[in-house]
Design an enzyme around this catalytic site. Structure first.
Site, PDB file in Angstrom:
ATOM      1  N   GLY A  27     -18.536   7.636  -2.968  1.00  0.00           N
ATOM      2  CA  GLY A  27     -17.511   7.751  -4.012  1.00  0.00           C
ATOM      3  C   GLY A  27     -17.585   6.543  -4.925  1.00  0.00           C
TER       4      GLY A  27
ATOM      5  N   VAL B 219     -16.704   3.366  -4.639  1.00  0.00           N
ATOM      6  CA  VAL B 219     -17.245   2.136  -4.058  1.00  0.00           C
ATOM      7  C   VAL B 219     -18.717   2.310  -3.690  1.00  0.00           C
ATOM      8  CG1 VAL B 219     -17.055   0.509  -2.128  1.00  0.00           C
ATOM      9  CG2 VAL B 219     -14.984   1.421  -3.197  1.00  0.00           C
ATOM     10  N   GLY B 220     -19.013   3.399  -2.990  1.00  0.00           N
ATOM     11  CA  GLY B 220     -20.381   3.628  -2.511  1.00  0.00           C
ATOM     12  C   GLY B 220     -21.401   3.686  -3.640  1.00  0.00           C
TER      13      GLY B 220
ATOM     14  N   LYS C 215       0.870  -1.191   0.000  1.00  0.00           N
ATOM     15  CA  LYS C 215       0.000   0.000   0.000  1.00  0.00           C
ATOM     16  C   LYS C 215       0.901   1.233   0.000  1.00  0.00           C
ATOM     17  CE  LYS C 215      -4.431   1.026   0.417  1.00  0.00           C
ATOM     18  NZ  LYS C 215      -5.560   0.296  -0.171  1.00  0.00           N
TER      19      LYS C 215
HETATM   20  P1  NAD Z   1     -13.500   7.756  -3.187  1.00  0.00           P
HETATM   21  O1  NAD Z   1     -12.461   8.768  -2.894  1.00  0.00           O
HETATM   22  O2  NAD Z   1     -13.978   7.555  -4.575  1.00  0.00           O
HETATM   23  O3  NAD Z   1     -14.811   8.010  -2.303  1.00  0.00           O
HETATM   24  C1  NAD Z   1     -14.765   8.190  -0.915  1.00  0.00           C
HETATM   25  C2  NAD Z   1     -16.089   8.821  -0.485  1.00  0.00           C
HETATM   26  O4  NAD Z   1     -16.112   8.858   0.933  1.00  0.00           O
HETATM   27  C3  NAD Z   1     -16.327  10.254  -0.974  1.00  0.00           C
HETATM   28  O5  NAD Z   1     -17.674  10.394  -1.343  1.00  0.00           O
HETATM   29  C4  NAD Z   1     -16.046  11.090   0.287  1.00  0.00           C
HETATM   30  O6  NAD Z   1     -16.807  12.282   0.298  1.00  0.00           O
HETATM   31  C5  NAD Z   1     -16.528  10.145   1.345  1.00  0.00           C
HETATM   32  N1  NAD Z   1     -16.013  10.372   2.691  1.00  0.00           N
HETATM   33  C6  NAD Z   1     -14.730  10.595   3.078  1.00  0.00           C
HETATM   34  N2  NAD Z   1     -14.689  10.756   4.419  1.00  0.00           N
HETATM   35  C7  NAD Z   1     -15.972  10.632   4.850  1.00  0.00           C
HETATM   36  C8  NAD Z   1     -16.587  10.709   6.113  1.00  0.00           C
HETATM   37  N3  NAD Z   1     -15.869  10.912   7.215  1.00  0.00           N
HETATM   38  N4  NAD Z   1     -17.930  10.544   6.203  1.00  0.00           N
HETATM   39  C9  NAD Z   1     -18.677  10.323   5.094  1.00  0.00           C
HETATM   40  N5  NAD Z   1     -18.148  10.226   3.869  1.00  0.00           N
HETATM   41  C10 NAD Z   1     -16.817  10.398   3.751  1.00  0.00           C
HETATM   42  O7  NAD Z   1     -12.900   6.384  -2.564  1.00  0.00           O
HETATM   43  P2  NAD Z   1     -13.316   4.908  -2.913  1.00  0.00           P
HETATM   44  O8  NAD Z   1     -12.459   4.408  -4.003  1.00  0.00           O
HETATM   45  O9  NAD Z   1     -14.790   4.852  -3.039  1.00  0.00           O
HETATM   46  O10 NAD Z   1     -12.833   4.134  -1.604  1.00  0.00           O
HETATM   47  C11 NAD Z   1     -13.587   4.169  -0.421  1.00  0.00           C
HETATM   48  C12 NAD Z   1     -13.015   3.151   0.551  1.00  0.00           C
HETATM   49  O11 NAD Z   1     -13.074   1.846  -0.032  1.00  0.00           O
HETATM   50  C13 NAD Z   1     -11.568   3.334   0.962  1.00  0.00           C
HETATM   51  O12 NAD Z   1     -11.420   2.884   2.295  1.00  0.00           O
HETATM   52  C14 NAD Z   1     -10.805   2.397   0.064  1.00  0.00           C
HETATM   53  O13 NAD Z   1      -9.581   1.980   0.610  1.00  0.00           O
HETATM   54  C15 NAD Z   1     -11.779   1.252  -0.002  1.00  0.00           C
HETATM   55  N6  NAD Z   1     -11.638   0.404  -1.171  1.00  0.00           N
HETATM   56  C16 NAD Z   1     -11.741   0.920  -2.419  1.00  0.00           C
HETATM   57  C17 NAD Z   1     -11.659   0.077  -3.503  1.00  0.00           C
HETATM   58  C18 NAD Z   1     -11.857   0.568  -4.900  1.00  0.00           C
HETATM   59  O14 NAD Z   1     -12.035  -0.278  -5.777  1.00  0.00           O
HETATM   60  N7  NAD Z   1     -11.905   1.846  -5.156  1.00  0.00           N
HETATM   61  C19 NAD Z   1     -11.416  -1.303  -3.301  1.00  0.00           C
HETATM   62  C20 NAD Z   1     -11.322  -1.790  -2.008  1.00  0.00           C
HETATM   63  C21 NAD Z   1     -11.436  -0.925  -0.951  1.00  0.00           C
END
Ligand code: NAD
Length: 364
Positions: free
Chosen positions: A175, A177-178, A75
């Site tokens: 974001g 994932v969500g 990482k």
């Molecule tokens: P992203 O940057 O696209 O989205 C993150 C979202 O979280 C944004 O909408 C941001 O506004 C929101 N956010 C940040 N802090 C917050 C808080 N305190 N309260 C509410 N919302 C908050 O990131 P992502 O790629 O969606 O990744 C999200 C998580 O999933 C991370 O922990 C990442 O390590 C994990 N993850 C991502 C992937 C991937 O494929 N992208 C895979 C495995 C794990």
């Protein structure tokens, strides 16, 4: 926060990179490479710490192992604002600094995306989750991790005594994932009742219209501008009345301070390390099923590894579905049969594979 301890698995390298002229700092942790070169995302955040990167790298070792990938865990963190206009410059400098660190293959994470991977690839020819124009499988655009979460839900729901069709879902983080998770879960009949981002939460017990929510986030920058819902604080999302709760943003958001307010029956860990170990133990005692990050959110890295192995988009989606469903069932059977925590069940399986691979290595 859980403290990371060095174990027989790793980390093998903890590197801090300082770029005084450009005024930023980065961290790379290679946790273990017994299964192959490590794959793991580059997190861009002003708050990311060495401790956090070590824990995330270990999560990647476990995730890649249990997913049966020929990769170890690593990482990176770039300590900067993800909206910094100098982001491309930071990435290019970072890429050159890790050019000879062949045992680490970067991927996207919070604060980074396919474009950032393209910058790294352009500099050193080594990155995953590239834009499709340069031959990649853009895992965020395709929603690989969200797809995997929905596949995981399909298997986990009966163990949590929930019907997925009609299940109420609350999601922290809207974001990559969500958004993908709500899309794939709503295709399976789930109803999203709350969503949050850094500005706050939006809640409606009758359900939020997913298309409208996505449009509002795109146009106005936050879910809180969605019209027919109640706006609450970020942290109130965890207290929502729902069946499934998905933390999909940052680390340690479910802790002993708020776990008693969690009403969901099933937690799908979309984010990495979103719950502290003591919170996981409390949830387990209360009968809340929490599927660990490295099982539930493995969709992204499975797609990244498929891209690296030059597989097609269809092969990648098939692999995600097959592996996440199989592993969710495997760990839940172990959890119920051995009366253990889902994380402990999953770690035992993942660790065994890593230790066996380590045993084949020459000890110098
Ligand atoms: P992203 O940057 O696209 O989205 C993150 C979202 O979280 C944004 O909408 C941001 O506004 C929101 N956010 C940040 N802090 C917050 C808080 N305190 N309260 C509410 N919302 C908050 O990131 P992502 O790629 O969606 O990744 C999200 C998580 O999933 C991370 O922990 C990442 O390590 C994990 N993850 C991502 C992937 C991937 O494929 N992208 C895979 C495995 C794990």
């Amino acid at each position: 926060m859980n403290k990371f301890t060095i174990t027989e698995i790793g980390p093998s390298e903890v590197i801090q990179l300082f770029f005084p002229v450009s005024n930023f700092h980065a961290i790379v942790v290679v946790d273990n490479t017994a299964l192959g070169p490590s794959i793991g995302g580059v997190r861009v955040s002003p708050d990311v710490t060495v401790e956090e990167v070590k824990r995330l790298a270990r999560t990647m070792t476990m995730k890649n192992s249990i997913a049966g990938l020929p990769h170890g865990g690593g990482k990176a963190g770039i300590i900067a604002d993800p909206k910094d206009p100098k982001k491309e410059r930071y990435f290019r400098i970072f890429a050159q600094a890790i050019k000879d660190l062949q045992e680490y293959i970067p991927g996207p994470d919070m604060g980074s995306n396919e474009e950032c991977m393209a910058w790294i690839y352009d500099e050193i020819g080594r990155a995953t989750a590239l834009p499709e124009e340069i031959g990649g499988l853009p895992l965020d655009k395709l929603g690989a991790t969200g797809f995997g979460l929905a596949e995981c839900a399909e298997i986990a729901c009966p163990y949590a005594k929930i019907e997925l069709k009609g299940a109420k879902v609350a999601i922290q983080g809207f974001g990559s994932v969500g958004k993908a998770a709500v899309k794939f879960l709503s295709e399976k009949g789930a109803i999203v009742v709350a969503a949050s981002d850094t500005k706050g939460s939006i809640c409606n017990p009758d359900g939020l219209d997913i298309k409208e929510l996505m449009a509002v986030k795109e146009e106005k920058g936050s879910v809180i501008h969605y019209k027919t819902g109640t706006v609450k604080k970020c942290e109130e999302l965890f207290l929502t009345s729902c069946d499934i709760l998905i933390p999909a943003a940052t680390a340690d958001v479910i802790s002993k301070d708020n776990v008693d307010g969690v009403k969901a029956k099933l937690i799908l860990q979309g984010a990495n390390i979103p719950a502290t170990l003591d919170a996981e133990e409390i949830m387990h005692k209360k009968g809340i099923l929490s599927i660990p990050d490295f099982i539930a959110n493995a969709g992204g890295v499975i797609m990244a590894a498929m891209e690296y192995a030059k597989k097609s988009e269809k092969e990648a989606f098939d692999a995600i579905s097959e592996r996440i469903k199989k592993n969710t069932k495997l760990i839940l059977e172990k959890t119920f049969n051995e009366k253990t925590l889902p994380r402990q069940a999953a770690e035992a399986i993942a660790k065994e594979r890593v230790l066996k691979a380590m045993a084949y290595k020459r000890v110098s």
